[in-house]
Design a protein around this motif. Structure first.
Motif, mmCIF file in Angstrom:
data_model
loop_
_atom_site.group_PDB
_atom_site.id
_atom_site.type_symbol
_atom_site.label_atom_id
_atom_site.label_comp_id
_atom_site.label_asym_id
_atom_site.label_seq_id
_atom_site.Cartn_x
_atom_site.Cartn_y
_atom_site.Cartn_z
ATOM 1 N N ARG A 214 47.735 38.413 49.680
ATOM 2 C CA ARG A 214 46.669 38.812 50.787
ATOM 3 C C ARG A 214 45.776 37.554 50.720
ATOM 4 N NH1 ARG A 214 43.923 44.244 49.113
ATOM 5 N NH2 ARG A 214 43.573 43.157 47.410
ATOM 6 N N MET A 215 45.172 37.478 52.230
ATOM 7 C CA MET A 215 44.207 36.079 52.088
ATOM 8 C C MET A 215 42.907 36.461 51.037
ATOM 9 S SD MET A 215 43.264 33.618 53.790
ATOM 10 C CE MET A 215 44.193 33.159 55.256
ATOM 11 N N THR A 216 42.424 37.471 51.001
ATOM 12 C CA THR A 216 41.423 37.578 50.313
ATOM 13 C C THR A 216 41.619 37.265 48.628
ATOM 14 O OG1 THR A 216 41.790 40.065 49.797
ATOM 15 C CG2 THR A 216 40.321 39.334 51.391
ATOM 16 N N ASP A 217 42.954 37.638 48.374
ATOM 17 C CA ASP A 217 43.456 37.221 46.774
ATOM 18 C C ASP A 217 43.565 35.707 46.930
ATOM 19 O OD1 ASP A 217 43.322 39.869 46.104
ATOM 20 O OD2 ASP A 217 45.382 40.265 46.573
ATOM 21 N N ALA A 218 44.015 35.043 47.828
ATOM 22 C CA ALA A 218 44.298 33.664 47.653
ATOM 23 C C ALA A 218 43.044 32.935 47.729
ATOM 24 C CB ALA A 218 45.370 33.170 48.886
ATOM 25 N N CYS A 219 41.925 33.251 48.420
ATOM 26 C CA CYS A 219 40.651 32.663 48.491
ATOM 27 C C CYS A 219 40.005 32.758 47.196
ATOM 28 C CB CYS A 219 39.975 33.319 49.732
ATOM 29 S SG CYS A 219 40.462 32.931 51.451
ATOM 30 N N ALA A 220 40.114 34.073 46.501
ATOM 31 C CA ALA A 220 39.587 34.115 45.325
ATOM 32 C C ALA A 220 39.904 33.007 44.287
ATOM 33 C CB ALA A 220 39.663 35.807 44.922
ATOM 34 N N LEU A 221 41.135 32.572 44.557
ATOM 35 C CA LEU A 221 41.702 31.625 43.339
ATOM 36 C C LEU A 221 41.131 30.395 43.581
ATOM 37 C CD1 LEU A 221 45.395 32.669 43.457
ATOM 38 C CD2 LEU A 221 43.662 33.462 41.898
#
Length: 277
Positions: A214-221
């Protein structure tokens, strides 16, 4: 500059592809069900069966597109394809079963619409919805085989443009993203992340490939200083930005390698304040 400042919205392009794909799959299913005379429609002439199944399947395809968008936006099942297929099929089956009952009454007539008849129609609709939703999911998966093929030999890279909007280095790939990529990309530097259906396309300075995330998970990294989520479907590395162009209230970033990324209205002022362009 005479070049357009932005390309067509990737979301609009994705929805257009999904709509075309859904209609084509729906028509193919209608033809097959009519040819087989499914669910007791065999005694009717083929043209009558085909008209019936087209009237039944195509509205279901339209409902399915809307439901798929809602479930995808919800995002809780994006990593569980089977669960998402079942949920989408269930949500389709409830309204669509009543549409099928009406179509069946018009084309073939129904003696009575009892709770048992409604349940039987719902069960048949659910089975067909499960099959077609699964087919749509499989068709929506980008061609991973071609994506995994070695990229064409790149032309010699030019030195970074001296007029780049930012001199920040490109960020390294987070480990959780790098481990999902082919070996040839794991040591590359991150340029941008683009959402494609249920996948993310990871753009690097050595090429791009797809990961299931998910985009939100990638951005959180990613650290905040590395870049920003400039659009619902895009994250861009600050160090990759060459220009920020505006046209008729819309804006787009040009990134290293010529990649063009749309910028949402909500982000334009923030990026200007941060010196992106």
């Amino acid at each position: 500059m005479n070049q357009p400042a932005f390309h067509a919205s990737p979301n609009a392009s994705r929805l257009r592809r999904r709509a075309v794909r859904g209609v084509v799959i729906g028509l193919a299913a209608a033809f097959l069900l009519a040819y087989l005379g499914a669910l007791g429609t065999g005694p009717a002439p083929f043209s009558h069966r085909l008209a019936y199944w087209a009237a039944v399947i195509l509205p279901g395809s339209l409902i399915g597109m809307a439901v798929q968008e809602m479930v995808g936006a919800w995002g809780r099942l994006s990593g569980t394809r089977a669960g998402e297929i079942v949920l989408v099929a269930l949500l389709i089956s409830f309204p669509h079963s009543f549409m099928v009952i009406v179509a069946s009454a018009l084309f073939f007539g129904l003696a009575a619409i009892t709770p048992v008849v409604v349940f039987e129609f719902w069960l048949a609709v659910l089975v067909i919805a499960l099959v077609l939703t699964a087919i749509n999911h499989l068709a929506a998966v980008p061609d991973l085989a071609s994506a995994a093929m070695p990229a064409p030999a790149p032309e010699p890279e030019a030195a970074p443009a001296p007029h780049s909007a930012d001199t920040s280095p490109l960020p390294a790939l987070p480990e959780l993203i790098a481990e999902k990529l082919p070996v040839r990309l794991r040591q590359a530097r991150l340029v941008a992340i683009e959402a494609e259906d249920h996948y993310l396309r990871i753009h690097t300075d050595a090429g791009s490939d797809l990961v299931l995330m998910r985009m939100t998970d990638a951005c959180a990294l990613l650290p905040e200083t590395a870049g920003a989520r400039v659009h619902r479907s895009w994250w861009a590395a600050r160090g990759a930005v060459e220009t920020l162009a505006r046209r008729e209230g819309k804006a787009a970033l040009t990134l290293q390698g010529g990649l063009t990324v749309p910028v949402s209205r909500a982000m334009q002022a923030s990026l200007r304040e941060q010196g992106w362009g």
